[in-house]
Design an enzyme around this catalytic site. Structure first.
Site, PDB file in Angstrom:
ATOM      1  N   THR A   1       0.831  -1.208   0.000  1.00  0.00           N
ATOM      2  CA  THR A   1       0.000   0.000   0.000  1.00  0.00           C
ATOM      3  C   THR A   1       0.863   1.255   0.000  1.00  0.00           C
ATOM      4  O   THR A   1       0.577   2.214  -0.730  1.00  0.00           O
ATOM      5  CB  THR A   1      -0.953  -0.005   1.208  1.00  0.00           C
ATOM      6  OG1 THR A   1      -1.810  -1.150   1.119  1.00  0.00           O
ATOM      7  CG2 THR A   1      -1.806   1.247   1.233  1.00  0.00           C
TER       8      THR A   1
ATOM      9  N   CYS B   1     -17.656  -8.287   3.199  1.00  0.00           N
ATOM     10  CA  CYS B   1     -18.970  -8.620   3.736  1.00  0.00           C
ATOM     11  C   CYS B   1     -19.961  -7.505   3.435  1.00  0.00           C
ATOM     12  O   CYS B   1     -19.606  -6.362   3.268  1.00  0.00           O
ATOM     13  CB  CYS B   1     -18.895  -8.846   5.237  1.00  0.00           C
ATOM     14  SG  CYS B   1     -17.982 -10.327   5.671  1.00  0.00           S
TER      15      CYS B   1
ATOM     16  N   ASN C   1      -5.082 -10.739  -7.498  1.00  0.00           N
ATOM     17  CA  ASN C   1      -5.118 -11.367  -6.179  1.00  0.00           C
ATOM     18  C   ASN C   1      -6.326 -12.278  -5.983  1.00  0.00           C
ATOM     19  O   ASN C   1      -6.288 -13.197  -5.170  1.00  0.00           O
ATOM     20  CB  ASN C   1      -5.105 -10.294  -5.086  1.00  0.00           C
ATOM     21  CG  ASN C   1      -6.207  -9.270  -5.258  1.00  0.00           C
ATOM     22  OD1 ASN C   1      -6.260  -8.579  -6.277  1.00  0.00           O
ATOM     23  ND2 ASN C   1      -7.085  -9.151  -4.283  1.00  0.00           N
TER      24      ASN C   1
ATOM     25  N   GLN D   1       1.395 -10.099  -6.283  1.00  0.00           N
ATOM     26  CA  GLN D   1       1.073 -11.525  -6.397  1.00  0.00           C
ATOM     27  C   GLN D   1       1.950 -12.248  -7.421  1.00  0.00           C
ATOM     28  O   GLN D   1       1.686 -13.405  -7.739  1.00  0.00           O
ATOM     29  CB  GLN D   1      -0.402 -11.692  -6.787  1.00  0.00           C
ATOM     30  CG  GLN D   1      -1.386 -11.166  -5.767  1.00  0.00           C
ATOM     31  CD  GLN D   1      -1.420 -11.987  -4.493  1.00  0.00           C
ATOM     32  OE1 GLN D   1      -0.949 -13.127  -4.453  1.00  0.00           O
ATOM     33  NE2 GLN D   1      -1.975 -11.414  -3.432  1.00  0.00           N
TER      34      GLN D   1
END
Length: 753
Positions: free
Chosen positions: A84, A349, A170, A200
């Site tokens: 990041t 979520c 990813n 990745q």
């Protein structure tokens, strides 16, 4: 430890970790390097004494190894805290350069791949605003394989200041053809700045950055067996660069702040093993493909209808992204997690069924996006680890078959056979399966299309005789699955039924010990009805459609809604049930599962007035107008308004306190609210003090536990699920129903295992 206690402990599962794209365990060599540089070689690389000099040597040796493993003989290697920071640093440097060149305003583009990690587009938007470029941030479309639209890039690149792509995705493992991408980019705009997210890629695909014109490439340590908090950034020699962090001038002035030497030492250990190329730690690509095929074969043994969402030759071998028809990602994650197998849905979520923005961008069907599972292993996986993982996955096959999640010739698990009332949910919609175990008969009420396969598997897998498929009304927000279930189950239509599925020839539907009778309850819609459920002559519940909702009422502004009929229907229903009879709705917008007249009139005093007065009570018409306005302004269609707020369950047991709590509260009943397939995959008992009795009442059968009297208000209950979330929902539901001593295990089964 006694023999019994030892056996009790052995029943605990070994964890199988298959979520390496999220993070990896730290390799022993890296952990040893960390400890050595925390305890022995702990100097500050900026110090001029011998201890500092040793640290500086380690720092530069790691930098040299980093160049070697990514194929970067020139350019800068800057150690960072992780990907990041590397992304922020790259974007800020590129946007500052664009601003200095006068590339500002909405006609200037900042491009990123539509399937990029959220860190990229969010950083672009943030720094575009902070630096006041006023540029347009635009996503590059991808095709169904996840590959970038090269024609789109060609068309838009002349106006672009920065293009951001990734080497390997990813979620899906899709790898971009960097050589082809470079050719397109440089032919369309030789001067555009280019950042490639390589997080990745390292260890999974060949990198030769020196032979590319990539300007910035961030890497992360914890995705390749190093600790969290360490990473590095490659910056091309000619690329514009401005330090993101100013201060003491470390990293040759490129990134201030004392270097994380223990983390850098871990990278040194990782790079050393990666550079060996002998398969002693990091496996060559052909071996990784073999592991992938073995894992895929194990998955297909459990889910024969599995569909891959990305596949060779467009992927790195270490990522399997798949979906299974009839399953949401949460279903599979709960099953695997109960079995000690760690995988990921790759999506955040949500109050709704979550979907993968990556698969959405690829244009895949919604069921694949909502059911996507990511299984990812690392390039240092051993043959033994692969074999263990395959064995753990394959043992789930019998569980999903015998729990009727997939159809097979296996006998259903007797302990988990569908019996009584099961409430299944899709988003806010509820379907009900009523089963008499003695007669092996069943009735389905308000079947939702998304649950049709699950319902069919439960009926067919257990060899049930389906007596009827009923709807409470013609649903405005979805199509009934009655016809689809009839086709899936190969049912013969015996006699005519009305528009809601009720047989014309029957006044009462018999389902073994259960009886269903119907009453007209118009109001929400003209044809709405309720079904009264009796068991051995005693009325125990009513299926009320959208007449009443848990915490609210159905909408009354439809074309055929009738507020006066609604009031009369409430009165009719109220006369035919007791205040505590469970009222089961076709929607549940607040995770409350049911209501009763006692609860509803307490939460909504106007309902009490409607039941007792002949005319509209004061404020009723105003309430209807407010409801209609709220529903019209809602972002998505709803069949009613639920506005009641109620407190969280306050009684919480922390995991460290569990043993003492169970000893002190000897009469407490431990209730496992996970679903039957989770309970079969991973028993709760071995993680509790020896001798603890566990009752299994899945959340989908919570209403049945109340109907049957298995859970009673005077009992003291400790509720447990995988994470503590579903048990918290159950605790709230029971508190609302008048249970006074309900405890929730904070963190759930995950904290025990």
């Amino acid at each position: 430890m006694s023999t019994a206690s030892a056996q009790h402990q052995r029943l605990r599962q070994q964890e199988v970790y298959l979520d390496n794209n999220a993070t990896t365990p730290v390799l022993p060599c890296a952990a040893a390097a960390v400890m050595h540089h925390m305890q022995t070689c702990f100097g500050n690389p900026s110090s001029s004494h011998s201890t500092g000099i040793k640290a500086k040597v380690e720092l530069e040796a790691t930098r040299a190894l980093a160049r070697k493993v990514i194929g970067a003989s020139s350019g800068q290697i800057v150690f960072t805290s992780g990907a990041t920071e590397g992304i922020q640093t790259s974007i800020v440097a590129a946007l500052q350069a664009a601003k200095s060149r006068g590339q500002t305003g909405p006609e200037v583009l900042l491009l990123y791949g539509a399937t990029e990690h959220k860190a990229v587009p969010e950083s672009l938007k943030h720094w575009n605003q902070v630096l006041q470029l006023g540029a347009t941030v635009k996503a590059i479309p991808v095709n169904s394989q996840g590959l970038l639209d090269l024609d789109f890039i060609r068309r838009h690149l002349p106006q672009t200041a920065l293009i951001c792509t990734m080497a390997a995705n990813n979620e899906t493992g899709v790898k971009q053809d960097l050589a082809l991408l470079e050719k397109v980019i440089r032919s369309a705009n030789p001067d555009v700045l280019w950042m490639v997210d390589c997080v990745q890629a390292l260890g999974k695909m060949q990198l030769d950055i020196a032979n590319t014109s990539i300007d910035y490439a961030p890497f992360s340590g914890h995705k390749l067996y190093a600790p969290k908090g360490i990473g590095f950034l490659y910056v091309r020699q000619e690329a514009p660069y401005q330090p993101f962090i100013a201060g003491g001038g470390q990293e040759a002035g490129l990134r201030s702040g004392t270097e994380n030497l223990p983390g850098i030492a871990a990278l040194h250990a990782i790079f050393t093993e990666l550079d060996k190329k002998d398969g002693s730690v990091f496996q060559p690509e052909p071996v990784l493909w073999q592991y992938r095929e073995a894992l895929l074969s194990a998955l297909r043994a459990v889910f024969p209808t599995l569909v891959l969402n990305s596949d060779a030759p467009f992927i790195v071998p270490t990522t399997l992204n798949f979906s299974v028809p009839g399953f949401y990602s949460k279903d599979i994650m709960d099953l695997f997690d109960a079995a000690g197998i760690r995988i990921s849905s790759g999506s955040a979520c949500s109050s709704k069924v979550p979907s993968s923005f990556v698969l959405d961008a690829m244009g895949l069907e919604s069921w694949r996006s909502q059911g996507a599972i990511r299984l990812s292993f690392g390039p240092a996986m051993t043959a033994a680890e692969c074999e263990t993982a395959c064995h753990a996955i394959r043992r789930l096959a019998v569980i999903v078959q015998r729990c009727c999640l997939v159809l097979s010739d296996a006998e259903p698990l007797s302990d988990n056979a569908v019996s009584g009332l099961t409430q299944l949910k899709h988003e806010d919609m509820c379907s009900y399966l009523l089963v008499c175990a003695k007669s092996q008969q069943a009735v389905i009420i308000d079947p939702v299309m998304a649950l049709a396969n699950r319902l069919a598997n439960m009926v067919q897998g257990q060899g049930l005789q389906l007596v009827a498929i009923l709807d409470t009304h013609l649903h405005q927000d979805h199509r009934s699955a009655r016809d689809d279930l009839t086709a899936l189950l190969g049912l013969q239509q015996e006699g005519a039924t009305d528009v809601l599925g009720w047989p014309f020839s029957q006044a009462v539907i018999e389902c073994g010990d259960y009886q269903l009778s119907k009453i007209a309850t118009p109001g929400h819609s003209a044809e709405s009805r309720s079904y009264l459920l009796s068991q051995q002559g005693l009325r125990v519940a009513a299926f009320v459609g959208d007449l009443l909702l848990p915490g609210g009422v159905g909408r009354l502004d439809l074309a055929d809604s009738d507020p006066a009929a609604f009031q009369q229907s409430l009165k009719t229903l109220n006369r035919m049930v007791t205040p505590d009879t469970l009222l089961l709705s076709s929607h549940d917008y607040a995770q409350r599962f049911f209501t009763t007249f006692a609860i509803a009139t307490k939460e909504q005093p106007l309902l009490g007035a409607l039941l007792t007065e002949n005319d509209n009570p004061p404020g009723w018409l105003h309430t209807l107008q407010q409801q209609s306005a709220a529903l019209c302004q809602a972002s998505q269609y709803q069949c009613g308004v639920v506005e009641v707020s109620w407190s969280d369950a306050k009684a919480v047991v922390d995991t460290p306190e569990l043993q003492a709590f169970l000893q002190e509260q000897s009469d407490v009943m431990v209730v496992d609210v996970r679903e039957p397939y989770e309970q079969s995959a991973g028993a709760l008992g071995p993680y509790l003090p020896e001798g603890t009795v566990v009752q299994q009442w899945p959340l989908s059968r919570l209403c049945d536990a109340l109907l049957s009297g298995a859970l009673r208000k005077e009992q003291r209950l400790l509720l447990v699920c995988r994470s503590g979330n579903r048990s918290l929902v159950a605790a709230k539901v029971l508190n609302r129903a008048g249970f006074s001593e309900v405890y929730n295990l904070k963190g759930g089964f995950a904290m025990l295992s």
